[in-house]
Design an enzyme around this catalytic site. Structure first.
Site, short mmCIF file in Angstrom:
data_model
loop_
_atom_site.label_atom_id
_atom_site.label_comp_id
_atom_site.label_asym_id
_atom_site.label_seq_id
_atom_site.Cartn_x
_atom_site.Cartn_y
_atom_site.Cartn_z
N LYS A 33 0.82 -1.22 0.00
CA LYS A 33 0.00 0.00 0.00
C LYS A 33 0.86 1.27 0.00
O LYS A 33 2.04 1.22 0.36
CB LYS A 33 -0.94 -0.01 1.20
N ARG A 118 -10.61 -0.05 15.10
CA ARG A 118 -10.39 0.85 13.97
C ARG A 118 -11.36 0.42 12.88
O ARG A 118 -12.46 0.90 12.81
CB ARG A 118 -8.91 0.76 13.53
N TYR A 250 16.32 30.93 3.34
CA TYR A 250 15.20 31.78 3.75
C TYR A 250 15.42 32.39 5.14
O TYR A 250 15.70 31.67 6.11
CB TYR A 250 13.90 30.97 3.77
N MET A 297 11.65 24.15 -0.73
CA MET A 297 10.72 23.21 -1.34
C MET A 297 11.44 22.20 -2.25
O MET A 297 11.10 21.02 -2.28
CB MET A 297 9.65 23.96 -2.15
C1 LIG Z 1 -0.41 -1.53 6.86
C2 LIG Z 1 -1.08 -2.78 7.20
C3 LIG Z 1 -0.33 -3.94 7.41
C4 LIG Z 1 1.18 -3.98 7.45
O1 LIG Z 1 1.63 -3.45 8.65
P1 LIG Z 1 3.23 -3.43 8.96
O2 LIG Z 1 3.30 -2.99 10.36
O3 LIG Z 1 3.80 -2.42 8.02
O4 LIG Z 1 3.74 -4.78 8.70
C5 LIG Z 1 -1.03 -5.13 7.60
N1 LIG Z 1 -2.38 -5.14 7.62
C6 LIG Z 1 -3.13 -4.03 7.46
C7 LIG Z 1 -4.60 -4.13 7.51
C8 LIG Z 1 -2.51 -2.80 7.26
O5 LIG Z 1 -3.24 -1.70 7.12
#
Ligand SMILES: *Cc1c(COP(=O)(O)O)cnc(C)c1O
Length: 342
Positions: A33, A118, A250, A297
Site C-alpha cells: 500500500k 479501527r 530563507y 521546497m
Molecule cells: C499496513 C497494514 C499492514 C502492514 O503493517 P506493517 O506494520 O507495516 O507490517 C497489515 N495489515 C493491514 C490491515 C494494514 O493496514
C-alpha cells in the site's frame, strides 16, 4: 537528478529473514500500500513477484490495477472496485452497505474487529454478513483482522489473537453448516508475525519489515537482521564559497561560523523530505554532512562539495528527530521521485 535507490539484495534479505521465521514461503503476504511504503509500487511489485510472492495488499483499486498482472491475489483495503476490474483483485469489506456495491462472483475479504476498534465488523455480526455475502453470490475469499498491538508487549495482543481464534472457529462451523468453502485467515502484520513463534493463520501481511524496519517497543532479536531497502540521493545544483558570517537560505537562519564552501542539492520538502527548520537540532546526511536550515521546497544547502550525496539510507534517525516513525518518513517521499533498483 535526485532519486531513490532500491537495494534488491536488502529486500531479498528481509524476505528471507521473514520466511526463515514463518517457515513457509507460501504464507508470506506482502503489503504494497501507499506506493509500497514510498519505495515505488511497480519496482517493489516486480521484485516481490520475482521472489514468488502470490498474495499482496494495496490501498485501493488505483494501486491494484497497476500490479494485477504480477500476482495471483491482490486485495484492496479501501474504496470500491469497478465491475470490470480483473477478477484476481479482492476487496476488503467493513460494512453491510459496502456489499451492495460488489458484483456477483467478486472475491471479498471480510475484516473483523478484534480490539483495535479501527476497522472491521463486530464478531457478533459474522453470521449476518456471511448470509448477505452468500445471498449476493459473492466469493468469501478471506476473513482477517488487524492486531493493532503487535509493537507492544501488552496482553491486548494475545487477547486479540484469542478473539480471532474464536472467529475462525465460528467461520469454520458456518462454512460446514451453510456449505461454502472455508476462506483464508490472516491477522498478523510485521511485528506481530516476528514475535509469534507459530503462525496458525494461512497468511501473514508483512509491510514495514520487508522494507527493513520494525516498530517494536520491546526487544525482538530478529529485528537486527532487517536492512533498510531505500536510500535517498540528491545531486548538486551549484556551489559557492562564502565568508564567515554569511547567511544562507530563507530568512538567513543559518549563519556560517567560518568561511566555507557550501552547495545546494536537489531535494526539498516538495519531494516529501521533511522540512528542516533547525528547531529540532542538527540534521546530517548519511555521509555526515550538515544540512543547513531552513530547507526549501526543492533544495537544501549543505556544507559539502560532492556531486551527489546520500541524504539518508536509514529513515530511523530522521523519524526520531521529527518525533515520528519510519513509515511516515518513507510514505511521505513523493511518487514523482525516480526509483531505481540496484
Ligand atoms: C499496513 C497494514 C499492514 C502492514 O503493517 P506493517 O506494520 O507495516 O507490517 C497489515 N495489515 C493491514 C490491515 C494494514 O493496514
Amino acid at each position: 537528478m535526485s532519486e531513490i535507490l532500491i537495494n534488491k539484495k536488502a529486500f531479498k534479505n528481509n524476505l528471507d529473514t521473514i520466511v526463515s521465521h514463518i517457515k513457509d514461503k507460501n504464507k508470506l503476504g506482502l503489503v504494497l500500500k501507499d506506493n509500497a511504503y514510498g519505495h515505488g509500487l511497480e519496482q517493489i511489485a516486480s521484485l516481490a513477484s520475482d521472489y514468488g510472492i502470490q498474495s499482496v495488499f494495496v490501498k485501493n483499486e488505483f494501486e491494484a490495477l497497476k500490479i494485477a498482472h504480477l500476482f495471483k491475489h491482490i486485495t484492496a483495503f479501501y474504496g470500491k472496485l469497478s465491475p470490470n476490474a480483473p477478477k484476481n483483485i479482492s476487496l476488503s469489506i467493513n460494512t453491510l452497505q459496502a456489499l451492495d456495491h460488489v458484483e456477483e462472483n467478486r472475491s471479498i475479504e471480510l475484516e473483523v474487529n478484534t480490539g483495535m476498534n479501527r476497522n472491521g465488523i463486530a464478531r457478533e455480526k459474522l453470521a449476518v454478513f456471511i448470509e448477505k455475502i452468500l445471498s449476493k453470490k459473492l466469493n468469501l475469499f478471506g476473513i482477517f483482522t488487524h492486531n493493532g498491538y503487535g509493537d507492544e508487549k501488552i496482553a491486548d495482543f494475545e487477547e486479540a489473537q484469542e478473539i480471532f481464534a474464536q472467529t475462525k472457529e465460528e467461520v469454520i462451523y458456518l462454512s460446514k453448516k451453510l456449505g461454502f468453502p472455508c476462506p483464508r485467515f490472516h491477522s498478523l502484520a510485521s511485528s506481530a508475525t516476528l514475535r509469534s513463534e507459530k503462525i496458525d493463520d494461512d497468511l501473514v501481511r508483512i509491510g514495514i519489515a520487508a522494507y527493513g524496519y520494525l516498530g517494536n517497543t520491546f526487544e525482538l532479536p530478529i529485528a537486527k537482521n532487517l536492512k533498510p531497502v531505500a536510500s535517498l540521493w540528491a545531486d548538486k545544483i551549484c556551489e559557492q564559497t562564502l565568508p564567515k558570517g554569511a547567511k544562507i537560505g530563507y530568512g538567513g537562519k543559518s549563519i556560517l561560523q567560518e568561511s566555507a564552501t557550501i552547495s545546494t542539492y536537489d531535494i526539498g520538502y516538495g519531494d516529501g523530505f521533511f522540512r528542516h527548520n533547525g528547531n529540532r537540532g542538527k540534521l546530517t546526511t548519511a555521509g555526515g554532512y550538515l544540512i543547513l536550515p531552513i530547507t526549501s521546497m526543492d533544495c537544501f544547502s549543505c556544507i559539502c562539495t560532492e556531486e551527489r550525496i546520500c541524504v539518508f539510507d536509514d529513515a530511523s534517525d530522521i523519524a526520531a528527530m521529527f518525533d515520528t516513525i519510519p513509515y511516515e518518513v518513507l510514505t511521505s517521499l513523493s511518487p514523482f521521485l525516480k526509483r531505481t533498483i540496484i
